[in-house]
Motif scaffolding. Structure first.
Motif, PDB file in Angstrom:
ATOM      1  N   PRO A   1       0.738  -1.423   0.117  1.00 33.75           N
ATOM      2  CA  PRO A   1       0.178   0.129  -0.055  1.00 33.75           C
ATOM      3  C   PRO A   1       0.847   1.063   0.000  1.00 33.75           C
ATOM      4  O   PRO A   1       0.321   2.127  -0.444  1.00 33.75           O
ATOM      5  CB  PRO A   1      -0.958  -0.022   1.315  1.00 33.75           C
ATOM      6  CG  PRO A   1      -0.819  -1.738   1.627  1.00 33.75           C
ATOM      7  CD  PRO A   1       0.636  -2.101   0.988  1.00 33.75           C
ATOM      8  N   LYS A   2       2.081   1.193   0.485  1.00 32.17           N
ATOM      9  CA  LYS A   2       2.942   2.471   0.493  1.00 32.17           C
ATOM     10  C   LYS A   2       3.901   2.515  -0.558  1.00 32.17           C
ATOM     11  O   LYS A   2       4.529   3.645  -0.822  1.00 32.17           O
ATOM     12  CB  LYS A   2       3.752   2.324   1.935  1.00 32.17           C
ATOM     13  CG  LYS A   2       2.865   2.279   3.105  1.00 32.17           C
ATOM     14  CD  LYS A   2       3.637   2.068   4.430  1.00 32.17           C
ATOM     15  CE  LYS A   2       2.783   1.753   5.655  1.00 32.17           C
ATOM     16  NZ  LYS A   2       3.649   1.314   6.783  1.00 32.17           N
ATOM     17  N   ALA A   3       4.157   1.483  -1.350  1.00 29.54           N
ATOM     18  CA  ALA A   3       5.241   1.660  -2.295  1.00 29.54           C
ATOM     19  C   ALA A   3       4.849   2.511  -3.563  1.00 29.54           C
ATOM     20  O   ALA A   3       3.608   2.810  -3.897  1.00 29.54           O
ATOM     21  CB  ALA A   3       5.587   0.018  -2.982  1.00 29.54           C
ATOM     22  N   GLN A   4       5.933   3.129  -4.014  1.00 27.48           N
ATOM     23  CA  GLN A   4       5.834   4.035  -5.054  1.00 27.48           C
ATOM     24  C   GLN A   4       5.281   3.131  -6.362  1.00 27.48           C
ATOM     25  O   GLN A   4       5.703   2.120  -6.582  1.00 27.48           O
ATOM     26  CB  GLN A   4       7.125   4.916  -5.591  1.00 27.48           C
ATOM     27  CG  GLN A   4       6.759   5.745  -6.709  1.00 27.48           C
ATOM     28  CD  GLN A   4       8.120   6.537  -6.927  1.00 27.48           C
ATOM     29  OE1 GLN A   4       8.800   6.713  -6.086  1.00 27.48           O
ATOM     30  NE2 GLN A   4       8.367   7.267  -8.078  1.00 27.48           N
ATOM     31  N   ALA A   5       4.133   3.425  -6.921  1.00 27.46           N
ATOM     32  CA  ALA A   5       3.557   2.995  -8.173  1.00 27.46           C
ATOM     33  C   ALA A   5       4.348   3.436  -9.420  1.00 27.46           C
ATOM     34  O   ALA A   5       4.977   4.671  -9.581  1.00 27.46           O
ATOM     35  CB  ALA A   5       2.217   3.121  -8.346  1.00 27.46           C
ATOM     36  N   PRO A   6       4.414   2.842 -10.561  1.00 27.04           N
ATOM     37  CA  PRO A   6       3.902   1.485 -10.785  1.00 27.04           C
ATOM     38  C   PRO A   6       4.584   0.474  -9.811  1.00 27.04           C
ATOM     39  O   PRO A   6       6.031   0.284 -10.048  1.00 27.04           O
ATOM     40  CB  PRO A   6       3.952   1.166 -12.261  1.00 27.04           C
ATOM     41  CG  PRO A   6       4.243   2.527 -12.885  1.00 27.04           C
ATOM     42  CD  PRO A   6       4.994   3.250 -11.890  1.00 27.04           C
ATOM     43  N   ILE A   7       3.910  -0.491  -9.276  1.00 28.60           N
ATOM     44  CA  ILE A   7       4.775  -1.652  -8.618  1.00 28.60           C
ATOM     45  C   ILE A   7       4.948  -2.632  -9.682  1.00 28.60           C
ATOM     46  O   ILE A   7       3.805  -3.245 -10.239  1.00 28.60           O
ATOM     47  CB  ILE A   7       4.090  -2.323  -7.310  1.00 28.60           C
ATOM     48  CG1 ILE A   7       3.675  -0.896  -6.354  1.00 28.60           C
ATOM     49  CG2 ILE A   7       4.531  -3.336  -6.535  1.00 28.60           C
ATOM     50  CD1 ILE A   7       2.578  -1.017  -5.455  1.00 28.60           C
TER      51      ILE A   7
END
Length: 463
Positions: free
Chosen positions: A75-81
């Motif tokens: 939920p916290k990771a920078q997109a795009p994952i």
């Protein structure tokens, strides 16, 4: 691409006829491709796939050591994952300017029953073979290369060969999927079945696989036989050969009139370990033949056939996981389509004819396999027995001929592309090929409404 020692070296005298200016003309084409910078202007490290065709500079990289850590991260990771396995896909599924997510630390067998095993999704296929063997189990659907992670293999529809044998995802009975919002979905035919059917071949776009339960077979000993045959003969006999052996495939050696037929069958014969892997030497011999006789295909064929004359078959007997997959140190680029089984041979004949007429620079073998149908919504084998045909180009050489010369044939025959291999299709094309494409895409949007796992290539696929 074939397990045969020094196929062309027996004809060294013939090859010597072509030395000199012809060989020199090719030398400048053998230069290494220019690589992107290892670090970009923003200080981000380069990621590149195995073939070197795709690359990216992700802003961040993550390698969670547990499912709980993965759930906290997403939920916290920078997109795009974008999840990454071993980087053996040739398409742009992985490149991202956001978060590159490795599952390398999520590996190993969690538990096993009589012929089932629950496995962490980051486990490499090369490690899974011996781990299952220790539990008295085996996978008979192993692909030609076993460097992939289980998650990567499932997500792209990776397959082996054999009558009645599905691709790897066809053996999945349950999976655990960490969704982009951090929640964990347990999926099977009975629990969240729509997500199960959509995400088994999910292109890393429905969430991130954490655990997979596989239906395997009891461990057996198999006999592998590799023999050189006439291409016309194997094309005529292929339906019967595919039915006679547990695993069967063949590799057409273009411009030679010969093919390598490879079969695996259960046996009680004593162990006879495979010899040293000489495929790389064979491939370079085929390249030298091309370099010398590229513009005289008739001489190229005669030289090859004289050099290959009376070669003995090769035999190995061992546990299947030791024999089904091969080392592939020579990098390449690949296009593979899965055709309705009734069209495989006729399309393959035309592929060979077009390459030998219009693409004299090709020297890599053309691979033919057979795969059983399954019910995963995005499976290239969805409700259809398929015959695959794969063409290759050396990583140093141009591959655009695949799109111009070969892909139209595949498309005319109703072929579905391997998700990890080169193709030009977009959402409208794919919707016409996959009966459940619309439903799968709806499931994808429901679990990732913000498109956090969508890079440009995935956007092209799903629209």
């Amino acid at each position: 691409m074939i397990a045969r020692r020094k196929v062309l070296l027996g004809g060294a005298g013939l090859l010597a006829l072509g030395t000199g200016s012809c060989a020199g003309r090719r030398m400048w084409l053998d230069r290494e491709p220019k690589l992107p910078l290892g670090i970009d202007a923003q200080g981000r490290a380069l990621w590149s796939n195995w073939s070197g065709l795709e690359h990216a500079y992700p802003a961040s990289r993550a390698a969670p050591a547990s499912e709980a850590e993965l759930a906290m991260l997403l939920p916290k990771a920078q997109a795009p994952i974008r999840p990454v396995g071993a980087g053996h896909s040739f398409t742009a599924l992985v490149p991202t300017q956001g978060t590159l997510l490795s599952l390398d630390r999520l590996e190993g067998v969690v538990s096993h029953q009589v012929i089932t095993a629950t496995v962490r999704a980051g486990t490499k296929l090369s490690a899974l073979g011996p781990a299952l063997a220790a539990a008295g189990q085996e996978m008979v659907c192993l692909p030609d290369i076993n460097k992939q992670t289980l998650a990567g293999a499932l997500s792209t529809g990776t397959h082996g060969t054999g009558k009645g044998i599905t691709a790897i995802h066809g053996t999945v009975t349950a999976l655990r999927l960490v969704l982009p919002d951090g929640s964990i979905a347990e999926c099977s035919r009975d629990e969240r079945p729509e997500l199960f059917h959509a995400a088994r071949v999910g292109l890393g776009s429905f969430g991130v696989l954490s655990e997979v339960t596989l239906q395997n077979r009891p461990l057996s000993r198999v006999k592998k036989v590799v023999r050189l045959v006439d291409t016309d003969w194997v094309l005529g006999q292929w339906p019967a050969l595919a039915s006679q052996h547990r695993n069967a495939e063949f590799l057409v050696l273009p411009f030679t009139g010969k093919s390598a037929l490879i079969t695996h069958d259960v046996t009680d014969e004593p162990v006879r370990p495979r010899g040293p892997d000489t495929d790389s030497q064979t491939l370079m011999d085929l390249k030298r033949l091309r370099d010398l006789f590229e513009f005289t295909p008739g001489l190229r064929r005669r030289a090859a056939q004289m050099a290959m004359k009376n070669l003995p078959e090769e035999v190995a007997v061992d546990e299947g996981w030791k024999l089904l997959s091969n080392e592939r140190p020579d990098r390449f680029k690949e296009m593979e389509y899965h055709l309705p089984i009734e069209h495989q041979v006729e399309v393959l004949r035309e592929v060979i004819a077009r390459i030998e007429r219009d693409a004299h620079g090709v020297f890599f073998p053309i691979e033919a396999r057979i795969i059983a149908p399954d019910d995963a919504w995005l499976s290239p084998f969805y409700q259809r027995e398929s015959g695959s045909v794969a063409v290759h180009a050396w990583y140093k050489e141009d591959h655009q001929w695949m799109f111009k010369l070969i892909e139209p044939l595949f498309r005319e025959a109703g072929g579905r592309p391997h998700w990890g291999k080169l193709h030009s299709l977009c959402a409208s094309d794919l919707a016409a090929l996959y009966p459940m494409f619309k439903e799968a895409n709806a499931v994808r949007r429901s679990v990732d409404p913000a498109g956090r796992m969508v890079n440009p290539f995935v956007a092209k696929i799903f629209g």
